[in-house]
Design a protein around this motif. Structure first.
Motif, PDB file in Angstrom:
ATOM      1  N   LEU A 210       0.839  -1.194   0.000  1.00 18.58           N
ATOM      2  CA  LEU A 210       0.000   0.000   0.000  1.00 18.58           C
ATOM      3  C   LEU A 210       0.875   1.246   0.000  1.00 18.58           C
ATOM      4  CD1 LEU A 210      -2.713  -0.882   2.684  1.00 18.58           C
ATOM      5  CD2 LEU A 210      -2.915  -1.054   0.197  1.00 18.58           C
ATOM      6  N   LYS A 211       0.567   2.177  -0.891  1.00 19.91           N
ATOM      7  CA  LYS A 211       1.176   3.488  -0.855  1.00 19.91           C
ATOM      8  C   LYS A 211       0.426   4.350   0.160  1.00 19.91           C
ATOM      9  CE  LYS A 211       2.434   3.259  -5.756  1.00 19.91           C
ATOM     10  NZ  LYS A 211       2.216   3.868  -7.105  1.00 19.91           N
ATOM     11  N   PRO A 212       1.008   5.444   0.621  1.00 14.22           N
ATOM     12  CA  PRO A 212       0.290   6.314   1.564  1.00 14.22           C
ATOM     13  C   PRO A 212      -1.069   6.736   1.007  1.00 14.22           C
ATOM     14  CG  PRO A 212       2.578   6.947   1.473  1.00 14.22           C
ATOM     15  CD  PRO A 212       2.397   5.912   0.400  1.00 14.22           C
ATOM     16  N   GLY A 213      -2.095   6.573   1.845  1.00 11.89           N
ATOM     17  CA  GLY A 213      -3.455   6.904   1.455  1.00 11.89           C
ATOM     18  C   GLY A 213      -4.214   5.762   0.821  1.00 11.89           C
ATOM     19  N   GLU A 214      -3.527   4.712   0.398  1.00 10.12           N
ATOM     20  CA  GLU A 214      -4.203   3.573  -0.218  1.00 10.12           C
ATOM     21  C   GLU A 214      -4.794   2.660   0.850  1.00 10.12           C
ATOM     22  OE1 GLU A 214      -2.127   2.808  -4.548  1.00 10.12           O
ATOM     23  OE2 GLU A 214      -1.387   1.663  -2.833  1.00 10.12           O
ATOM     24  N   GLU A 215      -5.884   1.970   0.480  1.00 11.58           N
ATOM     25  CA  GLU A 215      -6.557   1.054   1.396  1.00 11.58           C
ATOM     26  C   GLU A 215      -6.781  -0.281   0.711  1.00 11.58           C
ATOM     27  OE1 GLU A 215      -9.984   2.038   4.330  1.00 11.58           O
ATOM     28  OE2 GLU A 215     -10.977   1.195   2.568  1.00 11.58           O
ATOM     29  N   TRP A 216      -6.592  -1.338   1.482  1.00 13.67           N
ATOM     30  CA  TRP A 216      -6.885  -2.706   1.036  1.00 13.67           C
ATOM     31  C   TRP A 216      -8.082  -3.221   1.799  1.00 13.67           C
ATOM     32  CZ3 TRP A 216      -6.854  -6.846   4.443  1.00 13.67           C
ATOM     33  CH2 TRP A 216      -7.056  -8.105   3.884  1.00 13.67           C
ATOM     34  N   LYS A 217      -8.899  -4.041   1.130  1.00  8.85           N
ATOM     35  CA  LYS A 217     -10.045  -4.656   1.801  1.00  8.85           C
ATOM     36  C   LYS A 217     -10.053  -6.154   1.531  1.00  8.85           C
ATOM     37  CE  LYS A 217     -14.345  -4.140   0.298  1.00  8.85           C
ATOM     38  NZ  LYS A 217     -15.676  -3.522   0.015  1.00  8.85           N
ATOM     39  N   GLY A 218     -10.301  -6.924   2.565  1.00  7.29           N
ATOM     40  CA  GLY A 218     -10.438  -8.369   2.448  1.00  7.29           C
ATOM     41  C   GLY A 218     -11.614  -8.834   3.289  1.00  7.29           C
ATOM     42  N   ARG A 219     -12.280  -9.888   2.819  1.00  9.32           N
ATOM     43  CA  ARG A 219     -13.476 -10.349   3.516  1.00  9.32           C
ATOM     44  C   ARG A 219     -13.468 -11.864   3.660  1.00  9.32           C
ATOM     45  NH1 ARG A 219     -18.164 -12.653   2.103  1.00  9.32           N
ATOM     46  NH2 ARG A 219     -19.963 -12.325   3.472  1.00  9.32           N
ATOM     47  N   LEU A 220     -13.926 -12.309   4.818  1.00  9.56           N
ATOM     48  CA  LEU A 220     -14.135 -13.721   5.118  1.00  9.56           C
ATOM     49  C   LEU A 220     -15.600 -13.935   5.460  1.00  9.56           C
ATOM     50  CD1 LEU A 220     -13.376 -16.642   6.167  1.00  9.56           C
ATOM     51  CD2 LEU A 220     -12.894 -15.543   8.363  1.00  9.56           C
ATOM     52  N   GLY A 221     -16.222 -14.947   4.846  1.00 10.33           N
ATOM     53  CA  GLY A 221     -17.580 -15.339   5.190  1.00 10.33           C
ATOM     54  C   GLY A 221     -17.596 -16.776   5.684  1.00 10.33           C
ATOM     55  N   LEU A 222     -18.323 -17.029   6.762  1.00 11.85           N
ATOM     56  CA  LEU A 222     -18.420 -18.369   7.340  1.00 11.85           C
ATOM     57  C   LEU A 222     -19.880 -18.741   7.521  1.00 11.85           C
ATOM     58  CD1 LEU A 222     -15.747 -18.154  10.196  1.00 11.85           C
ATOM     59  CD2 LEU A 222     -15.456 -19.142   7.928  1.00 11.85           C
ATOM     60  N   SER A 223     -20.216 -19.955   7.101  1.00 12.07           N
ATOM     61  CA  SER A 223     -21.559 -20.475   7.356  1.00 12.07           C
ATOM     62  C   SER A 223     -21.467 -21.973   7.573  1.00 12.07           C
ATOM     63  CB  SER A 223     -22.503 -20.150   6.190  1.00 12.07           C
ATOM     64  OG  SER A 223     -22.034 -20.731   4.989  1.00 12.07           O
ATOM     65  N   ALA A 224     -22.438 -22.505   8.301  1.00 10.49           N
ATOM     66  CA  ALA A 224     -22.530 -23.940   8.551  1.00 10.49           C
ATOM     67  C   ALA A 224     -23.852 -24.427   7.990  1.00 10.49           C
ATOM     68  CB  ALA A 224     -22.433 -24.245  10.043  1.00 10.49           C
ATOM     69  N   VAL A 225     -23.794 -25.468   7.153  1.00  9.08           N
ATOM     70  CA  VAL A 225     -25.007 -25.987   6.524  1.00  9.08           C
ATOM     71  C   VAL A 225     -25.095 -27.482   6.789  1.00  9.08           C
ATOM     72  CG1 VAL A 225     -25.019 -24.228   4.728  1.00  9.08           C
ATOM     73  CG2 VAL A 225     -23.828 -26.376   4.320  1.00  9.08           C
ATOM     74  N   PRO A 226     -26.316 -28.013   6.940  1.00  7.49           N
ATOM     75  CA  PRO A 226     -26.465 -29.461   7.092  1.00  7.49           C
ATOM     76  C   PRO A 226     -26.120 -30.167   5.800  1.00  7.49           C
ATOM     77  CG  PRO A 226     -28.599 -28.417   6.889  1.00  7.49           C
ATOM     78  CD  PRO A 226     -27.597 -27.305   6.981  1.00  7.49           C
ATOM     79  N   SER A 227     -25.495 -31.323   5.918  1.00  2.64           N
ATOM     80  CA  SER A 227     -25.123 -32.114   4.752  1.00  2.64           C
ATOM     81  C   SER A 227     -25.842 -33.448   4.786  1.00  2.64           C
ATOM     82  CB  SER A 227     -23.607 -32.355   4.729  1.00  2.64           C
ATOM     83  OG  SER A 227     -22.915 -31.138   4.685  1.00  2.64           O
ATOM     84  N   SER A 228     -26.159 -33.978   3.630  1.00  2.00           N
ATOM     85  CA  SER A 228     -26.806 -35.283   3.537  1.00  2.00           C
ATOM     86  C   SER A 228     -25.953 -36.198   2.675  1.00  2.00           C
ATOM     87  CB  SER A 228     -28.209 -35.142   2.932  1.00  2.00           C
ATOM     88  OG  SER A 228     -28.147 -34.549   1.653  1.00  2.00           O
ATOM     89  N   TYR A 229     -26.016 -37.487   2.958  1.00  2.00           N
ATOM     90  CA  TYR A 229     -25.252 -38.459   2.197  1.00  2.00           C
ATOM     91  C   TYR A 229     -25.919 -38.738   0.859  1.00  2.00           C
ATOM     92  CZ  TYR A 229     -22.215 -39.496   6.109  1.00  2.00           C
ATOM     93  OH  TYR A 229     -21.291 -39.399   7.116  1.00  2.00           O
TER      94      TYR A 229
END
Length: 242
Positions: A210-229
């Motif tokens: 990052l240069k001065p004044g620059e911004e970085w953005k990163g995102r993490l999403g988490l979810s839990a779902v039921p699974s079936s065989y």
């Protein structure tokens, strides 16, 4: 969150952001409106005098922690270079996500097939994943490069799948210490490796600059779902492409 993932020069292991006291951010820059978010908090971290001695760069690290109506969790990190001397800075980053699993030997990770990875147990040598899915029979410490935006952690015994989504973070770390390393870690129970797995969205291979004044953005999403065989196996397509 880990700012400066791994060991970087004089910094502590896995960097310093995870070990600091954050403040409530009363005046965060606006983020796009997401109607699925029902509750959130904005935090901010700025360097202390001791931090500047260790890593001599001024920054603002903003974090939004948000929950959806169904319990989905999202973490959005924004890091801005606030140096006043014109200097850019570079850093590596990871969301240090530990997942609770029933039995590590019954877990598989889908979505990283055919990906190149750096094996930290073999001097960061580069390999290509060969299996149909990642399964665990011994210690694993790998950085998957240019990983897809969605990865599934399928827990057969619990019939549950964790879905990890990421933006702005090209890599994914997969780690389990197994028995010998678990016994050598003071803050880790000897048998706790059986019931945990790290899958961490990250930027490791190519540090963010990052240069001065620059911004970085990163995102993490988490979810839990039921699974079936389905025919004796879980159907990852419903998770990865649903």
């Amino acid at each position: 969150m880990l700012m400066q993932f791994g060991t970087q020069g004089n910094l502590e292991q896995h960097g310093f952001a995870r070990n600091r006291l954050w403040a409530i951010d009363d005046n965060p820059p606006p983020l796009p409106v997401n109607p699925a978010i029902k509750a959130f908090v904005d935090l901010i971290l700025k360097p202390s005098e001791d931090d500047l001695k260790m890593w001599p760069h001024s920054f603002e690290f903003r974090l939004r922690i948000a929950l959806g109506a169904g319990g989905d969790l999202s973490l959005t990190s924004r890091i801005r270079n606030t140096n006043t001397d014109g200097r850019p800075f570079s850093y590596t980053f990871a969301f240090h996500t530990y997942f609770s699993v029933s039995d590590i030997s019954e877990v598989r990770v889908e979505g990283l097939e055919t990906m190149d990875y750096l094996d930290n147990m073999k001097g960061k040598e580069r390999f290509t994943e060969q299996g149909d899915a990642i399964v665990f029979e011994s210690e694993v410490d790998k950085v998957y490069l240019a990983a897809p935006s969605k990865v599934a952690i399928i827990d057969h015994d619990m019939r549950r799948t964790f879905v990890v989504t990421k933006e702005g973070l090209p890599d994914a770390v997969v780690w389990n210490p197994w028995d010998k390393k678990a016994k050598a870690m003071q803050d880790f129970g000897d048998s706790e490796y059986k019931h945990m797995l790290c899958v961490e969205p990250a930027a490791v291979e190519k540090p963010i600059t990052l240069k001065p004044g620059e911004e970085w953005k990163g995102r993490l999403g988490l979810s839990a779902v039921p699974s079936s065989y389905c025919s004796g196996q879980l159907d990852p397509l419903k998770v990865l492409h649903g």
